[in-house]
Write a protein that holds these residues in place. Structure first.
Motif, PDB file in Angstrom:
ATOM      1  N   GLN A  15      -8.721   0.724 -15.411  1.00 48.83           N
ATOM      2  CA  GLN A  15      -7.696   1.659 -14.958  1.00 48.83           C
ATOM      3  C   GLN A  15      -7.474   2.781 -15.970  1.00 48.83           C
ATOM      4  O   GLN A  15      -7.266   3.936 -15.593  1.00 48.83           O
ATOM      5  CB  GLN A  15      -6.378   0.919 -14.704  1.00 48.83           C
ATOM      6  CG  GLN A  15      -6.397   0.010 -13.492  1.00 48.83           C
ATOM      7  CD  GLN A  15      -5.156  -0.854 -13.449  1.00 48.83           C
ATOM      8  OE1 GLN A  15      -4.733  -1.396 -14.467  1.00 48.83           O
ATOM      9  NE2 GLN A  15      -4.564  -0.981 -12.274  1.00 48.83           N
ATOM     10  N   SER A  29      -1.681  -0.622  -3.772  1.00 50.14           N
ATOM     11  CA  SER A  29      -2.270   0.660  -4.130  1.00 50.14           C
ATOM     12  C   SER A  29      -1.208   1.724  -4.371  1.00 50.14           C
ATOM     13  O   SER A  29      -0.197   1.788  -3.657  1.00 50.14           O
ATOM     14  CB  SER A  29      -3.208   1.129  -3.006  1.00 50.14           C
ATOM     15  OG  SER A  29      -3.728   2.420  -3.299  1.00 50.14           O
ATOM     16  N   ALA A  39      -3.259  -3.171  -9.443  1.00 50.98           N
ATOM     17  CA  ALA A  39      -3.000  -2.077  -8.492  1.00 50.98           C
ATOM     18  C   ALA A  39      -4.142  -1.056  -8.515  1.00 50.98           C
ATOM     19  O   ALA A  39      -4.785  -0.837  -9.542  1.00 50.98           O
ATOM     20  CB  ALA A  39      -1.688  -1.390  -8.827  1.00 50.98           C
ATOM     21  N   ASP A  40      -4.386  -0.422  -7.366  1.00 51.21           N
ATOM     22  CA  ASP A  40      -5.352   0.669  -7.275  1.00 51.21           C
ATOM     23  C   ASP A  40      -4.657   1.947  -7.724  1.00 51.21           C
ATOM     24  O   ASP A  40      -3.730   2.426  -7.061  1.00 51.21           O
ATOM     25  CB  ASP A  40      -5.841   0.800  -5.825  1.00 51.21           C
ATOM     26  CG  ASP A  40      -6.856   1.926  -5.648  1.00 51.21           C
ATOM     27  OD1 ASP A  40      -7.169   2.636  -6.627  1.00 51.21           O
ATOM     28  OD2 ASP A  40      -7.331   2.113  -4.508  1.00 51.21           O
ATOM     29  N   SER A  90      -0.253   4.233  -0.787  1.00 48.81           N
ATOM     30  CA  SER A  90      -1.162   5.387  -0.782  1.00 48.81           C
ATOM     31  C   SER A  90      -0.474   6.606  -0.160  1.00 48.81           C
ATOM     32  O   SER A  90       0.131   6.510   0.914  1.00 48.81           O
ATOM     33  CB  SER A  90      -2.430   5.070   0.014  1.00 48.81           C
ATOM     34  OG  SER A  90      -3.121   3.979  -0.543  1.00 48.81           O
ATOM     35  N   LYS A 149      -2.660   4.850  -4.742  1.00 47.04           N
ATOM     36  CA  LYS A 149      -3.648   5.910  -4.624  1.00 47.04           C
ATOM     37  C   LYS A 149      -3.032   7.189  -4.061  1.00 47.04           C
ATOM     38  O   LYS A 149      -2.410   7.187  -2.997  1.00 47.04           O
ATOM     39  CB  LYS A 149      -4.796   5.452  -3.716  1.00 47.04           C
ATOM     40  CG  LYS A 149      -5.921   6.466  -3.595  1.00 47.04           C
ATOM     41  CD  LYS A 149      -7.051   5.908  -2.735  1.00 47.04           C
ATOM     42  CE  LYS A 149      -8.181   6.921  -2.626  1.00 47.04           C
ATOM     43  NZ  LYS A 149      -9.289   6.406  -1.780  1.00 47.04           N
ATOM     44  N   ASP A 177       0.849  -1.188   0.000  1.00 52.15           N
ATOM     45  CA  ASP A 177       0.000   0.000   0.000  1.00 52.15           C
ATOM     46  C   ASP A 177       0.889   1.242   0.000  1.00 52.15           C
ATOM     47  O   ASP A 177       1.440   1.634   1.021  1.00 52.15           O
ATOM     48  CB  ASP A 177      -0.918  -0.004   1.228  1.00 52.15           C
ATOM     49  CG  ASP A 177      -1.989   1.075   1.137  1.00 52.15           C
ATOM     50  OD1 ASP A 177      -1.849   1.995   0.303  1.00 52.15           O
ATOM     51  OD2 ASP A 177      -2.961   1.000   1.908  1.00 52.15           O
TER      52      ASP A 177
END
Length: 236
Positions: A223, A182, A201-202, A164, A184, A162
């Motif tokens: 995406q 992620s 992936a985010d 983010s 993000k 993550d």
């Protein structure tokens, strides 16, 4: 071998359930004939900077705000430790292993992190500025808001990371494979993704300061729609 005990006790000298300021750690090191195994020990707030703790094991230890700045920690192991705001600046951590530990807001600036592995750790807000990171590996780890400028993840498989809000400016993700995780709202200025597989992936909130950074990367149709929306375009 149990995951709770990464080394056999016959290869270590065990210290259990103790509160250990610097003077006591120094005394233990002087007397030790084998690497120290700290089991459920409390080092919170201690100054352990520049000590030679090579090969030491820290199991379920309290390391909050502990300083390991400039310490020799190669081949050390850290399992289920609580170490928010610990300081590892300029420490030698080559071949160290961190597992299931809370390391939020820790400092790793200028540390030697070659072949270091973090598995199932919390590194929110951690600072990895100017560290030597050849072979550095993160697995299923929180790196929310972490400072990771210029790090190389080239040709690695990134499992459930993550990123983010992380600062990934100049990071190298070429030919990397994202298995979940992620990006993000991460800062991706000058990051490189050629050949990367980002389909799992985010990417929400990613700011395309340079759309060329994703040239040659693989993304899904969903995406692509998200990224186009970030540019203010409408897909009909």
């Amino acid at each position: 071998m149990s995951s709770d005990h990464p080394l056999s006790l016959e290869h270590t000298q065990r210290v259990a359930s103790a509160t250990l300021p610097r003077a006591e750690v120094e005394a233990l090191l002087r007397a030790a004939t084998q690497p120290l195994y700290f089991d459920d020990c409390d080092f919170a707030g201690a100054d352990l900077s520049r000590l030679d703790l090579r090969g030491a094991v820290f199991h379920r230890c309290a390391l909050m705000e502990t300083s390991f700045a400039g310490a020799a920690l190669s081949q050390s192991q850290w399992l289920r430790c609580r170490g928010r705001e610990a300081d590892f600046a300029a420490a030698d951590l080559v071949d160290a292993v961190f597992q299931s530990s809370d390391l939020n807001n820790t400092n790793w600036r200028h540390a030697r992190l070659a072949s270091v592995t973090y598995t199932s750790c919390k590194l929110t807000g951690a600072n990895f500025e100017a560290c030597a990171a050849l072979g550095l590996c993160f697995v299923e780890t929180l790196l929310v808001g972490a400072h990771l400028r210029g790090l190389s993840f080239r040709k690695t498989t990134l499992q459930q990371l993550d990123f983010s809000d992380a600062d990934l400016a100049g990071a190298d993700f070429r030919d990397a494979i994202f298995e979940g995780g992620s990006l993000k709202d991460a800062n991706l200025k000058d990051a490189r993704f050629a050949g990367a597989d980002l389909r799992q992936a985010d990417l929400s909130g990613v700011r395309l300061v340079d759309a060329g950074m994703f040239r040659g990367a693989t993304i899904s149709h969903e995406q692509a729609a998200v990224l186009v929306t970030e540019l203010g375009l409408r897909v009909l």
